[in-house]
Scaffold this active site. Structure first.
Site, PDB file in Angstrom:
ATOM      1  N   GLY A   1       0.830  -1.186   0.000  1.00  0.00           N
ATOM      2  CA  GLY A   1       0.000   0.000   0.000  1.00  0.00           C
ATOM      3  C   GLY A   1       0.868   1.240   0.000  1.00  0.00           C
ATOM      4  O   GLY A   1       1.482   1.569   1.002  1.00  0.00           O
ATOM      5  N   THR A   2       0.930   1.919  -1.112  1.00  0.00           N
ATOM      6  CA  THR A   2       1.880   3.023  -1.279  1.00  0.00           C
ATOM      7  C   THR A   2       1.284   4.050  -2.227  1.00  0.00           C
ATOM      8  O   THR A   2       0.476   3.705  -3.080  1.00  0.00           O
ATOM      9  CB  THR A   2       3.206   2.495  -1.872  1.00  0.00           C
ATOM     10  OG1 THR A   2       3.829   1.632  -0.931  1.00  0.00           O
ATOM     11  CG2 THR A   2       4.169   3.610  -2.215  1.00  0.00           C
TER      12      THR A   2
END
EC number: 3.4.25.1
Length: 210
Positions: free
Chosen positions: A9-10
């Site tokens: 998750g970025t």
């Protein structure tokens, strides 16, 4: 902890400008629903004139960044000149493509400034290489793209683009649960080369945006 599951998750952002490029990311690394790290470095200096961002597996991303740094330094020693942005991106694409059957689980933005101007390339795990004027990767990218589409201009200078990038990352952090824990920003210009903005400078810009 399995690094293959972290950094999924970025949100990363890259913007080309009239006088350079801007990269911005948030700092959260996640493992499923767990926040694994809160101060992850996702922007890397490849050479004085090249930077890159990472999204994906920590182990794969760090390995790729080390490889690119070493190859850029080796090119400089062998040829007594800096590697071009396009050549560095092509090198990264070739590394990724050659490993496609056991791929690097990573999406990278690579860019900088050379004699041909400012350029940014988006690279996927299979070795696809696409030039972009502005680009975002990661789970928060749909939100970031909304800001970029609204505020990007071919006439942007680096100083202006820094605010656009911060606004895009900040918006993604507010809507994407896998993005958060601060913002990193780096610029690459012909005059200064690679420069990472300080936390104080970023915070001041955030306050001015508000």
């Amino acid at each position: 902890m399995n690094d293959k599951n972290t950094l999924k998750g970025t949100t990363t952002v890259g913007i080309t400008c009239k006088d350079g490029v801007v990269f911005a990311t948030e700092r959260r690394a996640s493992m499923g629903n767990l926040i694994a790290h809160k101060a992850t470095d996702k922007i890397f200096k490849i050479d004085e004139h090249i930077a890159a961002t990472i999204a994906g597996s920590v182990a794969d991303a760090q390995s790729l960044m080390k490889y690119l740094k070493a190859e850029a330094a080796l090119y400089r020693m062998r040829n007594s000149e800096k590697i071009s942005i396009e050549a560095a991106a092509a090198l990264a694409a070739n590394i990724l493509h050659s490993s496609r059957f056991y791929p690097f689980i990573v999406q990278t933005l690579l860019g900088g400034v050379d004699e041909n101007g400012a350029k940014i390339y988006s690279l996927d795990p299979s070795g696809g290489m696409i030039p972009d004027k502005f680009v975002s990767t990661g789970s928060g990218s749909p939100v970031a793209y909304g800001v970029l589409e609204d505020r990007y201009s071919d006439e942007l200078y680096v100083d202006e683009a820094v605010d656009v990038a911060i606004r895009a990352i900040k918006s993604a952090m507010e809507r994407d649960t896998y993005s958060g824990n601060g913002i990193l920003v780096a610029t690459v210009t012909e005059e200064e080369g690679f420069r990472m903005l300080s936390e104080e400078e970023i915070q001041k810009r955030i306050e001015n945006l508000n």
